[in-house]
Design an enzyme around this catalytic site. Sequence first.
Site, short mmCIF file in Angstrom:
data_model
loop_
_atom_site.label_atom_id
_atom_site.label_comp_id
_atom_site.label_asym_id
_atom_site.label_seq_id
_atom_site.Cartn_x
_atom_site.Cartn_y
_atom_site.Cartn_z
N MET A 80 -7.08 3.53 -9.53
CA MET A 80 -8.08 2.97 -8.63
C MET A 80 -8.91 4.11 -8.06
O MET A 80 -9.80 4.61 -8.69
CB MET A 80 -7.38 2.14 -7.58
CG MET A 80 -6.84 0.82 -8.15
SD MET A 80 -5.31 0.25 -7.43
CE MET A 80 -4.09 0.89 -8.58
N CYS A 81 -8.61 4.53 -6.86
CA CYS A 81 -9.29 5.67 -6.25
C CYS A 81 -8.55 6.95 -6.64
O CYS A 81 -7.58 6.91 -7.38
CB CYS A 81 -9.30 5.51 -4.73
SG CYS A 81 -9.98 3.93 -4.17
N GLN A 82 -9.03 8.08 -6.15
CA GLN A 82 -8.28 9.32 -6.32
C GLN A 82 -8.24 10.07 -5.00
O GLN A 82 -9.16 9.99 -4.18
CB GLN A 82 -8.88 10.19 -7.43
CG GLN A 82 -8.64 9.60 -8.82
CD GLN A 82 -8.69 10.64 -9.92
OE1 GLN A 82 -8.42 11.82 -9.71
NE2 GLN A 82 -9.04 10.21 -11.12
#
Length: 294
Positions: free
Chosen positions: A17-19
């Site tokens: 998803m995000c980092q």
Amino acid sequence: MVLNHSHIVRLYLIKVMCQLLGMNCNTPTDIVFSFEGFRRRAGLTDCHSDGFGIAFFEGRGVRIFRDNQAASLSPIADCIKQYNIKSLNVIAHIRKATQGEVNIENTHPFIREIWGQNWVFAHNGNLKNLPDMTDHFLQPIGSTDSEAAFCYMAEYLKNTFRKKPSEMEIFEAIQKVTKGLAQHGTFNFILSNGEWMIAHCSTNLHYVMRKAPFGKAHRIDDDGVIDFSYYAKAGDKVNIITTFPLTKNESWTKMENGGFVFFKNGEKIAEVIGTPKEAIDDGTLGNRTINSAI
């Protein structure tokens, strides 16, 4: 598991998803080398283009930058390189939206006051059916699951301890509340109050500990190279925590599901070893091809 260039490697495709990116050290240090590789994952080498943010602790204060543009294109992200801000604790985030619109209020990192200190939090994952917080004192400003989870955690800590407890009591309480929140989905996060940094892994999180003797590091995302021996002193200690390794010639440690690490002044002072677990694709986009050991 420690990943380094001496392992046999293979390429594989991971959906994330995000980092996340965090830095904890024992002397004020800039994060430019790591951040310049990290920001390329926001539209150039990966698709985390729904905003970015970065927070630098400065004493008891926090200098925070956010933009709902991709970090790879944002002039605000350019400022990080130009101003070369040094800090003991830094948290950065590039977003691939799963819940909440793409806007400033939904951009990580998030910040709240706990026991008279600024606490900064960034999350990678997707949490569903979180506890109702309608009647809670701490409320999210935006519409993300991440900020709601942080508010829940902060209120739990304030309700558990009326005054600031010891660091190990904090660490144990965070483990307890995290286990409950992690039942709702993927909950990778980095958290700091400016004195220490805590990271929790559900799926993907790695860290590297840099200390003397310092040498060269080669970035994965653009082949940038730095020789830390020109900049670091013998006693300097720096920990970098991130979703996926940023360099290809350093020994990165992969955290496992349910694992925690507690960093302070460039040292790992506590750790809970997680359990290896096959990642489950929950339908979110964000494909990442990396080198990994077999």
